[in-house]
Design a protein around this motif. Structure first.
Motif, PDB file in Angstrom:
ATOM      1  N   SER A 185       4.391  14.774  -9.257  1.00 56.16           N
ATOM      2  CA  SER A 185       5.771  15.139  -9.545  1.00 56.16           C
ATOM      3  C   SER A 185       6.619  13.879  -9.499  1.00 56.16           C
ATOM      4  CB  SER A 185       6.281  16.171  -8.534  1.00 56.16           C
ATOM      5  OG  SER A 185       6.180  15.673  -7.211  1.00 56.16           O
ATOM      6  N   GLY A 186       7.824  13.958 -10.013  1.00 52.90           N
ATOM      7  CA  GLY A 186       8.650  12.766 -10.078  1.00 52.90           C
ATOM      8  C   GLY A 186       8.209  11.897 -11.245  1.00 52.90           C
ATOM      9  N   SER A 187       8.663  10.672 -11.271  1.00 53.88           N
ATOM     10  CA  SER A 187       8.419   9.778 -12.401  1.00 53.88           C
ATOM     11  C   SER A 187       7.451   8.657 -12.016  1.00 53.88           C
ATOM     12  CB  SER A 187       9.740   9.166 -12.875  1.00 53.88           C
ATOM     13  OG  SER A 187       9.521   8.259 -13.929  1.00 53.88           O
ATOM     14  N   THR A 188       6.390   8.505 -12.820  1.00 54.20           N
ATOM     15  CA  THR A 188       5.428   7.413 -12.676  1.00 54.20           C
ATOM     16  C   THR A 188       5.154   6.841 -14.051  1.00 54.20           C
ATOM     17  OG1 THR A 188       4.334   8.471 -10.770  1.00 54.20           O
ATOM     18  CG2 THR A 188       3.101   6.759 -11.922  1.00 54.20           C
ATOM     19  N   ASP A 189       5.251   5.540 -14.218  1.00 61.22           N
ATOM     20  CA  ASP A 189       4.989   4.927 -15.518  1.00 61.22           C
ATOM     21  C   ASP A 189       3.530   5.153 -15.920  1.00 61.22           C
ATOM     22  OD1 ASP A 189       7.555   3.952 -15.958  1.00 61.22           O
ATOM     23  OD2 ASP A 189       7.154   2.100 -14.844  1.00 61.22           O
ATOM     24  N   ALA A 190       3.299   5.258 -17.238  1.00 64.39           N
ATOM     25  CA  ALA A 190       1.973   5.589 -17.764  1.00 64.39           C
ATOM     26  C   ALA A 190       0.907   4.605 -17.295  1.00 64.39           C
ATOM     27  CB  ALA A 190       2.023   5.637 -19.292  1.00 64.39           C
ATOM     28  N   TRP A 191       1.257   3.323 -17.194  1.00 66.40           N
ATOM     29  CA  TRP A 191       0.276   2.323 -16.813  1.00 66.40           C
ATOM     30  C   TRP A 191      -0.153   2.434 -15.351  1.00 66.40           C
ATOM     31  CZ3 TRP A 191       2.371  -0.513 -12.898  1.00 66.40           C
ATOM     32  CH2 TRP A 191       3.776  -0.630 -12.856  1.00 66.40           C
ATOM     33  N   ALA A 192       0.563   3.239 -14.562  1.00 67.62           N
ATOM     34  CA  ALA A 192       0.265   3.376 -13.139  1.00 67.62           C
ATOM     35  C   ALA A 192      -0.290   4.742 -12.764  1.00 67.62           C
ATOM     36  CB  ALA A 192       1.521   3.100 -12.309  1.00 67.62           C
ATOM     37  N   VAL A 193      -0.305   5.686 -13.719  1.00 70.15           N
ATOM     38  CA  VAL A 193      -0.667   7.068 -13.385  1.00 70.15           C
ATOM     39  C   VAL A 193      -2.070   7.160 -12.780  1.00 70.15           C
ATOM     40  CG1 VAL A 193      -1.207   9.336 -14.358  1.00 70.15           C
ATOM     41  CG2 VAL A 193       0.916   8.181 -14.994  1.00 70.15           C
ATOM     42  N   GLU A 194      -3.061   6.560 -13.433  1.00 68.02           N
ATOM     43  CA  GLU A 194      -4.438   6.682 -12.927  1.00 68.02           C
ATOM     44  C   GLU A 194      -4.589   6.064 -11.540  1.00 68.02           C
ATOM     45  OE1 GLU A 194      -7.510   5.375 -15.499  1.00 68.02           O
ATOM     46  OE2 GLU A 194      -7.263   7.052 -16.907  1.00 68.02           O
ATOM     47  N   ALA A 195      -3.919   4.961 -11.319  1.00 67.25           N
ATOM     48  CA  ALA A 195      -4.011   4.320 -10.006  1.00 67.25           C
ATOM     49  C   ALA A 195      -3.414   5.213  -8.927  1.00 67.25           C
ATOM     50  CB  ALA A 195      -3.321   2.963 -10.027  1.00 67.25           C
ATOM     51  N   VAL A 196      -2.263   5.788  -9.210  1.00 63.92           N
ATOM     52  CA  VAL A 196      -1.627   6.674  -8.229  1.00 63.92           C
ATOM     53  C   VAL A 196      -2.499   7.911  -8.007  1.00 63.92           C
ATOM     54  CG1 VAL A 196       0.383   8.107  -7.744  1.00 63.92           C
ATOM     55  CG2 VAL A 196       0.691   5.843  -8.748  1.00 63.92           C
ATOM     56  N   GLN A 197      -3.068   8.464  -9.093  1.00 64.82           N
ATOM     57  CA  GLN A 197      -3.967   9.611  -8.947  1.00 64.82           C
ATOM     58  C   GLN A 197      -5.178   9.260  -8.083  1.00 64.82           C
ATOM     59  OE1 GLN A 197      -4.604  10.493 -13.155  1.00 64.82           O
ATOM     60  NE2 GLN A 197      -3.546  12.463 -12.912  1.00 64.82           N
ATOM     61  N   ALA A 198      -5.699   8.051  -8.275  1.00 63.81           N
ATOM     62  CA  ALA A 198      -6.860   7.622  -7.494  1.00 63.81           C
ATOM     63  C   ALA A 198      -6.520   7.559  -6.012  1.00 63.81           C
ATOM     64  CB  ALA A 198      -7.347   6.269  -7.985  1.00 63.81           C
ATOM     65  N   LEU A 199      -5.397   6.945  -5.669  1.00 65.35           N
ATOM     66  CA  LEU A 199      -5.010   6.837  -4.273  1.00 65.35           C
ATOM     67  C   LEU A 199      -4.736   8.213  -3.677  1.00 65.35           C
ATOM     68  CD1 LEU A 199      -4.864   3.803  -4.949  1.00 65.35           C
ATOM     69  CD2 LEU A 199      -2.775   3.678  -3.570  1.00 65.35           C
ATOM     70  N   VAL A 200      -3.966   9.022  -4.389  1.00 61.73           N
ATOM     71  CA  VAL A 200      -3.619  10.347  -3.871  1.00 61.73           C
ATOM     72  C   VAL A 200      -4.872  11.212  -3.729  1.00 61.73           C
ATOM     73  CG1 VAL A 200      -2.416  12.509  -4.400  1.00 61.73           C
ATOM     74  CG2 VAL A 200      -1.256  10.314  -4.736  1.00 61.73           C
ATOM     75  N   GLY A 201      -5.733  11.182  -4.748  1.00 60.91           N
ATOM     76  CA  GLY A 201      -6.933  12.012  -4.728  1.00 60.91           C
ATOM     77  C   GLY A 201      -7.894  11.646  -3.616  1.00 60.91           C
ATOM     78  N   ASN A 202      -7.801  10.427  -3.098  1.00 63.87           N
ATOM     79  CA  ASN A 202      -8.666   9.982  -2.007  1.00 63.87           C
ATOM     80  C   ASN A 202      -7.948   9.928  -0.666  1.00 63.87           C
ATOM     81  OD1 ASN A 202     -11.480   8.989  -3.105  1.00 63.87           O
ATOM     82  ND2 ASN A 202      -9.957   8.425  -4.647  1.00 63.87           N
TER      83      ASN A 202
ATOM     84  N   VAL B 190      -5.395   8.143   0.141  1.00 67.28           N
ATOM     85  CA  VAL B 190      -4.827   6.835   0.488  1.00 67.28           C
ATOM     86  C   VAL B 190      -3.332   6.894   0.221  1.00 67.28           C
ATOM     87  CG1 VAL B 190      -4.924   4.349   0.078  1.00 67.28           C
ATOM     88  CG2 VAL B 190      -7.001   5.712  -0.054  1.00 67.28           C
ATOM     89  N   VAL B 191      -2.631   7.513   1.148  1.00 66.09           N
ATOM     90  CA  VAL B 191      -1.192   7.695   1.025  1.00 66.09           C
ATOM     91  C   VAL B 191      -0.552   7.419   2.380  1.00 66.09           C
ATOM     92  CG1 VAL B 191      -1.357   9.397  -0.842  1.00 66.09           C
ATOM     93  CG2 VAL B 191      -1.408  10.166   1.535  1.00 66.09           C
ATOM     94  N   ASP B 192       0.739   7.177   2.375  1.00 62.31           N
ATOM     95  CA  ASP B 192       1.440   6.957   3.633  1.00 62.31           C
ATOM     96  C   ASP B 192       1.800   8.308   4.250  1.00 62.31           C
ATOM     97  OD1 ASP B 192       4.657   7.404   2.994  1.00 62.31           O
ATOM     98  OD2 ASP B 192       3.438   6.864   1.257  1.00 62.31           O
ATOM     99  N   PRO B 193       2.139   8.363   5.538  1.00 62.63           N
ATOM    100  CA  PRO B 193       2.395   9.641   6.216  1.00 62.63           C
ATOM    101  C   PRO B 193       3.553  10.447   5.641  1.00 62.63           C
ATOM    102  CG  PRO B 193       1.997   7.902   7.821  1.00 62.63           C
ATOM    103  CD  PRO B 193       2.119   7.234   6.485  1.00 62.63           C
ATOM    104  N   ASP B 194       4.446   9.818   4.901  1.00 55.92           N
ATOM    105  CA  ASP B 194       5.576  10.553   4.338  1.00 55.92           C
ATOM    106  C   ASP B 194       5.262  11.210   3.002  1.00 55.92           C
ATOM    107  OD1 ASP B 194       7.211  10.005   6.479  1.00 55.92           O
ATOM    108  OD2 ASP B 194       8.153   8.255   5.553  1.00 55.92           O
ATOM    109  N   THR B 195       4.074  11.000   2.475  1.00 58.50           N
ATOM    110  CA  THR B 195       3.677  11.631   1.226  1.00 58.50           C
ATOM    111  C   THR B 195       3.069  12.994   1.533  1.00 58.50           C
ATOM    112  OG1 THR B 195       3.268   9.511   0.144  1.00 58.50           O
ATOM    113  CG2 THR B 195       2.230  11.440  -0.837  1.00 58.50           C
ATOM    114  N   ARG B 196       3.566  14.024   0.893  1.00 60.45           N
ATOM    115  CA  ARG B 196       3.128  15.386   1.167  1.00 60.45           C
ATOM    116  C   ARG B 196       2.799  16.116  -0.128  1.00 60.45           C
ATOM    117  NH1 ARG B 196       2.973  13.759   5.626  1.00 60.45           N
ATOM    118  NH2 ARG B 196       3.858  14.590   7.563  1.00 60.45           N
TER     119      ARG B 196
END
Length: 676
Positions: free
Chosen positions: A613-630, A632-638
């Protein structure tokens, strides 16, 4: 625990650290062909290897009956194009032959004259040269090494002098044992002097020399330079005059020569792709630049097994050679690691016999030399890819010719209380492979260990310095100069822990501006303990401060931990910024830029099912998905109520968030981590 894990990377990796000619099936297979020195032998694949021979190899035909199908099978398994194989016993060369091809395209077979880069086996030659000068009184093993360096100084923070003995037994205590490991095709035709190179690439002694084992390329380069300086001869010239020529090793050299290059086996990747020849900087590599043949290495093996004698020449005293065959460095009394020049990884594979060995790797070439001194037996092999084949050959050779004579007794375990466990608990970092960080804790009445390469294990106590995991692997602890638990060593065949002992990292006072109940506190403390991040002064951390792309990059590279080789560090710096538009060190870093930089190095599996949700640039989407899916997020990410995750991609990255992301990405043993 016997060798049974094909994922093991060689302990002797990290150098200076596979058309198969034989296609075999173990079992009732078809006729197979094996390319030998000059002819092609046709043999029938047996139903299995012949019964063990308890007196070592003696009969040439029996040896070939054992070796031919073994090499056929292992070369197929590891996609090895060509290999040589040399066996000596009781002063005789029993076998010196080749299997497969030195050049697949040209169909040139490997034979006893095929040249290979023997890589780190070169270290044993350097140790031999140093011991020659010890015999002559030109070097004392226990004197400060600076006495033999012609004014070259080694930074030392310990107050204990660094000696030749420390260098040759892999206990120098330097902070960067691979700071001088430069291997690349660009160095093949260059002439780079050793002293000038050392003056520009010098580590610092940070642990008391002799205290802890670390596989160390720098140490043998420095030892080789001491040989050069004290002999008054360039290292390659010294080796030729004092070792190669007396042994009749006419096809062995420290440097490339046109004649040897004409017979050099081609280099291939494990996938079978051609690789260019790599050279060293400096040009003379006492830690790994020697080239040789099977025929020449047979003479070296014979000298090693004949008390340093070759014909009427005594190359080194029997006393000095004994030091090369006697273990000097131990993780624990029952776990030998290194002699003067040689090593002995995986004691279990020795089957209760006294074995010293040395392996080596260059891009596209691998080698192994094994000595069983008490049985006057040795073997050597080189092949043209960098895989684990040699260790499986070693295990098969030992099981066939030197099997266990009696089963090892099962250890008796003793209880460990929570109070008794305290000296062992904490975070340790491998003294060579910095990416290996291990957490020891006390859980449910047992000591546990966990890291990113071997997972989590439960340990049982054998004695105050020795534990065993549930798989039978040993974990040994060692005290430092202050008498406290300071190091541990893990004998597991999984991962790279065997390349060095790991050092306990000192916990530092927590930052005053990070509350004890902060969700980020643990991550910040981890990175501070590992020395990866510092405060801003006055014991303050500024947890909600921001950082630039360059500051994050300077934190990411050591957090990743694979910067031990200068060439790798440079490659990592280039890799981590790929796909980032307009990267510049002075720019403030956003969370999505940080995610791409982490993913470029961590290479997590991309979970395309993750909804952002929110805005993520196309060039960063897969990287963010990889971190979130594993996880690898900070405690404030829910996770939101609709199942999406708001990563806050375009917000600036806070310092506390950087710590959380890097700690989870590189210090947690199992991924994915549950995202709550």
């Amino acid at each position: 625990m016997k060798w049974n894990n094909p994922k093991l990377k060689k302990a002797c990796l990290f150098v200076t650290t596979g058309a198969l000619a034989a296609v075999a099936l173990l079992g009732n297979g078809p006729l197979i062909t094996v390319a030998s020195n000059t002819t092609t032998n046709t043999i029938t694949s047996p139903a299995g290897l012949s019964a063990p021979v308890r007196n070592g190899p003696e009969d040439v035909q029996e040896l070939l009956t054992f070796a031919d199908p073994l090499f056929a099978d292992k070369m197929k398994k590891f996609n090895v194009a060509g290999s040589n194989f040399v066996v000596v016993k009781d002063g005789k060369v029993l076998v010196s032959k080749g299997y497969g091809y030195a050049d697949k395209k040209k169909q040139i077979p490997v034979d006893s004259q095929t040249v290979f880069q023997i890589a780190s086996i070169s270290k044993t030659f350097t140790a031999l040269a140093a011991m020659q000068l010890v015999d002559q009184g030109k070097i004392q093993l226990d004197h400060n090494i600076e006495e033999y360096l012609g004014g070259l100084k080694i930074p030392n923070k310990t107050g204990k002098p660094l000696t030749m003995f420390d260098l040759l037994t892999y206990t120098s205590g330097v902070d960067k044992p691979d700071i001088t490991t430069y291997v690349s095709p660009e160095y093949v035709k260059q002439d780079i002097p050793t002293r000038e190179f050392l003056e520009k690439h010098m580590p610092t002694v940070v642990r008391p020399p002799g205290e802890a084992y670390t596989y160390d390329n720098f140490a043998f380069l420095l030892a080789g330079y001491a040989v050069e300086n004290m002999s008054g001869m360039r290292y390659d010239q010294y080796m030729k005059k004092n070792i190669f020529e007396p042994l009749g090793m006419k096809s062995t050299s420290v440097r490339f020569t046109p004649e040897l290059l004409a017979r050099l086996a081609s280099h291939y990747s494990p996938a079978g792709e051609f690789q260019p020849l790599s050279g060293h900087a400096p040009t003379d590599g006492p830690q790994g630049s020697i080239l040789s043949t099977g025929e020449d290495m047979a003479q070296y093996l014979l000298m090693q097994l004949q008390n340093g004698r070759a014909g009427d020449k005594q190359l080194v005293s029997p006393q000095s050679l004994k030091q090369m065959h006697t273990y000097q460095t131990f993780a624990e009394a029952s776990i030998p690691i290194a002699t003067v020049g040689f090593e002995g990884y995986y004691k279990e594979l020795m089957n209760g016999h006294h074995v010293v060995l040395k392996g080596g790797n260059m891009p596209g070439h691998s080698s192994l030399m094994v000595l069983i001194p008490e049985h006057n037996t040795g073997f050597y092999m080189s092949y043209n890819n960098d895989t684990n084949m040699s260790l499986e050959i070693y295990e098969a050779f030992m099981d066939h010719y030197f099997p266990e004579t009696e089963a090892s007794p099962q250890p008796a375990f003793v209880e460990l209380s929570k109070e008794e466990a305290k000296p062992y608990t904490g975070i340790y970092q491998n003294t060579r492979a910095f990416s290996i960080r291990t957490q020891f804790a006390y859980e449910n009445g047992h000591l546990t260990m966990e890291d990113s390469t071997t997972g989590k294990h439960t340990l049982q106590k054998i004695n105050a310095l020795l534990f065993q995991d549930e798989l039978g692997n040993k974990v040994s602890f060692k005290k430092g100069a202050a008498g406290q638990i300071q190091y541990f060593y893990y004998t597991s065949p999984v991962g790279l822990g065997v390349v060095a002992e790991s050092q306990k990292m000192e916990s530092k006072p927590p930052f005053a501006d990070v509350p004890s109940n902060s969700k980020f506190r643990t991550h910040i403390d981890h990175l501070q303990t590992l020395g990866l991040i510092q405060g801003i002064g006055g014991n303050r951390f500024d947890p909600k401060g921001t950082m630039t792309q360059g500051q994050f990059a300077d934190l990411l590279i050591p957090a990743h931990g694979w910067n031990i080789f200068p060439v790798a560090a440079k490659a990592n710096q280039q890799q981590m910024i790929q796909g980032i538009p307009g990267y510049h060190r002075s720019k403030p870093i956003t969370r999505q830029v940080a995610a791409v930089m982490i993913q470029n190095l961590r290479q997590l599996n991309v979970d395309t099912k993750v909804t952002l949700s929110g805005s993520t640039d196309a060039w960063a989407v897969e990287a963010v998905q990889a971190l979130v899916g594993n996880g690898v997020v900070d405690p404030d990410t829910r996770v939101q109520q609709d199942g999406s995750v708001h990563f806050r991609s375009k917000q600036l990255l806070l310092r506390q968030e950087a710590c959380a992301l890097l700690d989870k990405a590189f210090n947690y043993y199992a991924l994915p981590i549950a995202l709550k």
